[in-house]
Design an enzyme around this catalytic site. Sequence first.
Site, short mmCIF file in Angstrom:
data_model
loop_
_atom_site.label_atom_id
_atom_site.label_comp_id
_atom_site.label_asym_id
_atom_site.label_seq_id
_atom_site.Cartn_x
_atom_site.Cartn_y
_atom_site.Cartn_z
N GLU A 165 0.88 -1.18 -0.03
CA GLU A 165 -0.05 0.10 0.05
C GLU A 165 0.71 1.31 -0.11
OE1 GLU A 165 -2.74 0.27 3.17
OE2 GLU A 165 -3.92 -1.69 2.33
N GLU A 355 -6.12 -8.39 1.59
CA GLU A 355 -6.50 -7.79 3.08
C GLU A 355 -8.00 -7.43 2.95
OE1 GLU A 355 -4.27 -4.43 5.06
OE2 GLU A 355 -2.62 -5.21 4.50
C1 BGC Z 1 -2.93 -1.84 6.28
C2 BGC Z 1 -2.85 -2.65 7.30
C3 BGC Z 1 -3.75 -1.89 8.40
C4 BGC Z 1 -5.27 -2.19 7.90
C5 BGC Z 1 -6.51 -1.80 8.58
C6 BGC Z 1 -4.37 -1.72 5.70
O1 BGC Z 1 -4.45 -0.32 4.94
O2 BGC Z 1 -2.14 -2.67 5.16
O3 BGC Z 1 -1.56 -2.31 7.83
O4 BGC Z 1 -3.78 -2.22 9.68
O5 BGC Z 1 -5.37 -1.50 6.58
O6 BGC Z 1 -6.45 -0.22 8.91
#
Ligand code: BGC
Length: 448
Positions: A165, A355
């Site tokens: 990111e 994610e």
């Molecule tokens: C990131 C994580 C973060 C998650 C939740 C993502 O943008 O890669 O490191 O904890 O979002 O906010």
Amino acid sequence: MRAADFGTDFTWGVASAAWQVEGAWDLHGKRPSVWDEAGRRGRIAGGRVGDDAIDFYHRYPEDIALIKELGFGANRFSISWPRIMGDGDGPPNQKGIDFYHRVIDACLEAGIEPWATVHHWDMPQALYAKGGWGQRAVIEPFARLAEVCADAFGDKVKHWMVFNEPASVASHLLIGGYGRRGLYPRHTLRCVHHMNLATAEAGRRMRAILPAGSQIGTTNIITLARPYEPTDERTRRRKAAIEALTSDMFIDPAGGLGYPFEKNRLLRWMEPAILDGDLEAATFRFDFMGLQYYGPLVLKPTGIPLVGAIPSFSLPDPEVKLRSDIGIPADPEGLYHVLRRYAAHPAADRLHVTESGLGLRDRVHDGEIHDDVRIWYVREHLRSVLRAKQEGVPVDGFFHWSYADNIEWFFGRRPRFGLVYVDYDDGFRRIPKQSARWFQGFLAGAEA
Ligand code: BGC
């Protein structure tokens, strides 16, 4: 919906990042990162909570055993830059490298595939002090980090993600997150270009070292503006202008498309940083793109088209039924549109959702954590993945953010994203939440 509907080759994993879970911030030769420094300066809620994080450094055997018990086949983790490269310009730190060998070996012994992220935001503080992403000189130490990772772990780790990111790093730089507070749009755009160059260069160096068959990807958060399919021209243009900044400028260069200057005039501020040959140097075709999605931006008639998206996270919106603890609107359908958008992008052939997850203020009642809202959230996002897959989008995996609660950057311990609760008052004790048991059942074949 059942896990089997996604196909037998589909990867089911959990994700985390070094600074958010490891702790041991100064152990065995590890040097401070920008995030350790942010904690020291009081920028993180709760202060230096990252120093111990959730003590994954010592508890990884228990955590990997639990990941296995829950039925996940892959563990996505990141490698701390200052743990293995010190201040960024010296020789590699063998004790740091040994730690990741222990983690990787524990995964392999448990039958869990290790998926490694080379960089998840924890630049050595010493490199940041020398100008960090603002200097082209940062590209070489970054590429060197990638080479050291590929050399050390390439025979064990088959799936790599270069840079997690860059859009989030850009947002931290924009507001002077770990340095002097202020608003720095020109500097940020310069940094974005250097991050893109560094990612492509690291990809090339890794490809030269890694054994054939290794998969090199990178991960991007995709924040689309709603409406997803605008019908009028004005909305279409505003949407494109915002998405040029939230997504395209981080992904298009890798695909050889250059920067979307025509979509957003602000991008012209990047031009002085772009030297001859840079657009070729920023091109690198990845084996896969990791897409990360938490929620959309909602276009508002603010009258300021280019920045109209920025405050929209917190603006009241009757269509948003649920927000995370840090205000992100939940909209599972958005993930379907994210996948559709990148289904045929020249930056990568295949996609993974690397994610997705919901940060809540979970609490323990009678020894249990009833997070049925998270179960809803995960299930509905999975439906969006399945819908895209059934329509032919080449999506091969889903990683829940996160395995366990951890340190949410500036927000510290407050929003809890884990399937597993971490009891900070009881020696970092792990307690699987209801959602962990739900996921375990789903992966074992239960209908969702
Ligand atoms: C990131 C994580 C973060 C998650 C939740 C993502 O943008 O890669 O490191 O904890 O979002 O906010």
